[in-house]
Design a protein around this motif. Sequence first.
Motif, PDB file in Angstrom:
ATOM      1  N   ASN A   2     -20.409 -22.261   1.108  1.00  0.00           N
ATOM      2  CA  ASN A   2     -20.484 -24.122   0.796  1.00  0.00           C
ATOM      3  C   ASN A   2     -21.921 -24.125  -0.556  1.00  0.00           C
ATOM      4  N   LYS A   4     -23.683 -25.936  -0.160  1.00  0.00           N
ATOM      5  CA  LYS A   4     -25.533 -26.615  -0.209  1.00  0.00           C
ATOM      6  C   LYS A   4     -26.094 -25.624   0.610  1.00  0.00           C
ATOM      7  N   TYR A   5     -25.299 -24.519   1.767  1.00  0.00           N
ATOM      8  CA  TYR A   5     -25.872 -23.704   1.896  1.00  0.00           C
ATOM      9  C   TYR A   5     -26.042 -22.108   1.014  1.00  0.00           C
ATOM     10  N   THR A   7     -27.391 -23.150  -2.331  1.00  0.00           N
ATOM     11  CA  THR A   7     -28.644 -23.483  -2.685  1.00  0.00           C
ATOM     12  C   THR A   7     -29.731 -23.624  -1.743  1.00  0.00           C
TER      13      THR A   7
END
Length: 159
Positions: A2, A4-5, A7
């Motif tokens: 993902n 988000k993860y 980043t």
Amino acid sequence: MNSKYKTLIIRIIAFSTSTLAGFVVDMLVLWVFSRFVLSSTYAGRFIFSNLISFECAVLANFVCAYFFVWRDRISQRSAKSFLRHYLGYNLSSTGGYFIQQGAILLFSWWFNWDVLICKMPALCISGGINFALNEWVVFRKKNFPPEEETNNAEEDKAE
């Protein structure tokens, strides 16, 4: 993985890497003060030397955090923004400092280690706490309303 993860992991690595500068500053200042400047008393060696080295490291770490680690979350670079973020960073770091100081005193009492040795595991503990506070409080991502909703609200006000 993902986005988000990904980043978050990149930010953790950048934070960890940037804290090396603060670690070097911290240990060097601690060594100078605990060995030469404030070496005559327990409080000088273990408390005041550590406090001085901590503040020097906070400044070094903040500069790295502001200009590199969380640079994408700084919407406007100005003296006011710098000082506002520095205040929040210093406050969160101060909380971590008290945890770090407690760990240093605890490790020195339990294991009878030198202050420089006690500082290393204490930095790991306080570093994790500081990352979390910086990620979700000091440099938190601002949630702005979608552009379309903002434009509609402005049009409604004009009518």
